[in-house]
Structures are given as C-alpha cells and as structure tokens.
Scaffold this motif. Sequence first.
Motif, short mmCIF file in Angstrom:
data_model
loop_
_atom_site.label_atom_id
_atom_site.label_comp_id
_atom_site.label_asym_id
_atom_site.label_seq_id
_atom_site.Cartn_x
_atom_site.Cartn_y
_atom_site.Cartn_z
N PHE A 263 44.98 -2.44 38.08
CA PHE A 263 44.18 -3.62 38.41
C PHE A 263 45.15 -4.79 38.35
O PHE A 263 45.36 -5.38 37.29
N GLY A 264 45.77 -5.10 39.47
CA GLY A 264 46.85 -6.09 39.47
C GLY A 264 47.92 -5.58 38.53
O GLY A 264 48.32 -4.42 38.60
N PRO A 265 48.37 -6.40 37.58
CA PRO A 265 49.42 -5.96 36.66
C PRO A 265 48.88 -5.14 35.47
O PRO A 265 49.65 -4.66 34.65
N TYR A 266 47.56 -4.98 35.37
CA TYR A 266 46.95 -4.34 34.21
C TYR A 266 46.62 -2.88 34.49
O TYR A 266 46.28 -2.49 35.60
N LYS A 267 46.68 -2.09 33.43
CA LYS A 267 46.26 -0.70 33.48
C LYS A 267 44.81 -0.63 33.02
O LYS A 267 44.45 -1.19 31.98
N ILE A 268 43.99 0.03 33.80
CA ILE A 268 42.58 0.24 33.46
C ILE A 268 42.40 1.71 33.16
O ILE A 268 42.77 2.57 33.97
N ARG A 269 41.85 2.02 32.01
CA ARG A 269 41.63 3.41 31.64
C ARG A 269 40.53 4.02 32.51
O ARG A 269 39.55 3.36 32.82
N THR A 270 40.72 5.27 32.85
CA THR A 270 39.70 5.98 33.62
C THR A 270 38.36 5.96 32.89
O THR A 270 37.31 5.93 33.51
N SER A 271 38.41 5.92 31.56
CA SER A 271 37.17 5.88 30.77
C SER A 271 36.38 4.60 31.00
O SER A 271 35.19 4.54 30.68
N ILE B 14 36.70 -2.81 42.71
CA ILE B 14 38.05 -3.09 43.20
C ILE B 14 38.48 -2.01 44.20
O ILE B 14 38.01 -0.88 44.13
N PRO B 15 39.36 -2.36 45.11
CA PRO B 15 39.95 -1.30 45.94
C PRO B 15 40.96 -0.54 45.08
O PRO B 15 41.58 -1.12 44.18
N ARG B 16 41.13 0.75 45.33
CA ARG B 16 42.12 1.53 44.59
C ARG B 16 43.52 0.99 44.84
O ARG B 16 44.34 0.93 43.93
N ARG B 17 43.78 0.62 46.08
CA ARG B 17 45.09 0.08 46.42
C ARG B 17 45.14 -1.38 45.96
O ARG B 17 44.21 -2.15 46.16
N VAL B 18 46.22 -1.74 45.30
CA VAL B 18 46.37 -3.13 44.87
C VAL B 18 46.60 -3.99 46.11
O VAL B 18 47.60 -3.84 46.81
N ALA B 19 45.66 -4.86 46.38
CA ALA B 19 45.74 -5.81 47.50
C ALA B 19 45.46 -7.19 46.92
O ALA B 19 44.44 -7.39 46.25
N LEU B 20 46.35 -8.11 47.12
CA LEU B 20 46.23 -9.44 46.53
C LEU B 20 45.03 -10.21 47.08
O LEU B 20 44.25 -10.79 46.33
N ARG B 21 44.86 -10.22 48.39
CA ARG B 21 43.83 -11.04 49.03
C ARG B 21 42.89 -10.18 49.85
O ARG B 21 43.23 -9.11 50.33
N PHE B 22 41.68 -10.68 50.06
CA PHE B 22 40.66 -9.99 50.83
C PHE B 22 41.17 -9.66 52.23
O PHE B 22 40.93 -8.58 52.76
N SER C 8 37.77 2.96 46.52
CA SER C 8 37.34 1.90 45.61
C SER C 8 36.92 2.44 44.25
O SER C 8 36.61 3.63 44.12
N LEU C 9 36.87 1.54 43.27
CA LEU C 9 36.44 1.87 41.92
C LEU C 9 35.45 0.83 41.43
O LEU C 9 35.58 -0.35 41.74
N ALA C 10 34.49 1.25 40.62
CA ALA C 10 33.59 0.35 39.91
C ALA C 10 33.89 0.51 38.43
O ALA C 10 33.92 1.63 37.91
N MET C 11 34.15 -0.62 37.76
CA MET C 11 34.55 -0.56 36.36
C MET C 11 33.84 -1.62 35.54
O MET C 11 33.37 -2.63 36.07
N GLU D 244 50.66 17.37 20.20
CA GLU D 244 50.54 17.13 21.64
C GLU D 244 50.14 15.67 21.87
O GLU D 244 49.21 15.17 21.24
N ILE D 245 50.83 15.01 22.74
CA ILE D 245 50.51 13.63 23.09
C ILE D 245 49.58 13.66 24.30
O ILE D 245 49.94 14.20 25.34
N LYS D 246 48.41 13.10 24.11
CA LYS D 246 47.43 13.08 25.18
C LYS D 246 47.70 11.88 26.09
O LYS D 246 47.74 10.74 25.64
N GLN D 247 47.89 12.14 27.36
CA GLN D 247 48.09 11.07 28.33
C GLN D 247 46.73 10.50 28.73
O GLN D 247 45.80 11.25 29.00
N VAL D 248 46.63 9.20 28.74
CA VAL D 248 45.40 8.54 29.17
C VAL D 248 45.58 8.18 30.64
O VAL D 248 46.50 7.47 31.00
N GLU D 249 44.69 8.71 31.47
CA GLU D 249 44.77 8.41 32.90
C GLU D 249 44.36 6.96 33.13
O GLU D 249 43.40 6.48 32.54
N THR D 250 45.11 6.28 33.97
CA THR D 250 44.83 4.87 34.23
C THR D 250 44.83 4.58 35.73
O THR D 250 45.31 5.38 36.53
N HIS D 251 44.28 3.44 36.04
CA HIS D 251 44.29 2.89 37.40
C HIS D 251 44.91 1.51 37.30
O HIS D 251 44.89 0.88 36.25
#
Length: 164
Positions: free
Chosen positions: A15-23, A49-57, A32-35, A6-13
């Motif tokens: 962050f701009g072009p990057y994937k941040i692991r839920t861990s 960060i805001p959950r939604r990708v927003a370039l500028r404030f 919003s998220l604190a990481m 079984e392949i375990k999927q890692v949940e991500t969020h």
Amino acid sequence: MSSTPEIKQVETHQFGPYKIRTSEVFLSTPLSLAMVNLKPVVPGHVLIIPRRVALRFQDLSHEEVADIWTLAQRVGSVIEPHFGAVSLTFAIQDGAAAGQTVPHVHIHCLPRKMGDFENNDEVYDKIDEHAEQMKERLDLDKERVVRTPDEMAAEAAELRVLFT
C-alpha cells in the motif's frame, strides 16, 4: 541436536510504501483488495485499493477502474447494514494537493448514520485531518497504538465471513 525454530513468514501486500498484512484484507479480486483501516474515521471505515501500486487515479487501466469500483460497490452494500448505517460515503483524494498522503490510489468507504457528524460534510474534514496526521507521523508502529495488527486482523476476519 538443536533445532532452529521455524520462522513464519507473514504474507503482505503493498500500500504505497507500507506493507499491509494479508490478515488485514477481507476481500480481494485479481486486481483489487478491500482492507480494514489503520485509524478509521467511523466504525467500518475501510479502504479499497488496486493490487498494483498506482499513484494517481489516471494511472489505473480501464480494467482496474472497473474492478476497484465494482469491489467498492460490493463492499459498501455489505458493510452498510453490518454497521447499522443508512448511507455510504465513498471518497478518493487523488494527489497530494487533494490530501492524498499514501502514494497509492485508494477509495475510502465509510458507513454513515444520520447525525454521525454535526454537519454532514464534516466527514471530509475528518478524512483530511486523518490524512494530515498520517503525513506528520514519523513511526508507523507508534500510530498503530490506535489499532493494533491483531485488532485489524480481527475486524478483517469479522468482515471476511460476510462475503463467503
């Protein structure tokens, strides 16, 4: 009969072009998220960060602005004593000319101690230096030598219990 592992999927969020692991996330709200930070400037340096990708404030809705700053306030009030700090620095680099290297609004939250920098405002130079290193890097995994996903997950787990 052979069974396929079984392949375990890692949940991500995102962050701009990057994937941040839920861990690596230690606190979240619906908006919003604190990481933990890949390469913290001081111990306990985290990002909100805001959950939604927003370039500028200015791209954030009023609700997102309220939520991200409320989360930053909550995070700061807990990580300051946890890291033995006496103050906090909150910083946003809003746009490339301001040093923003990840195209996604984010608040740096840094627990501060007396004398942690020879000149207090050097913290901004360190943030800029870190941003320049992030801009120049070619391989995200190479940069992760500084902090591995497991190290980041461990810190997030440590911080997560402070908010339960």
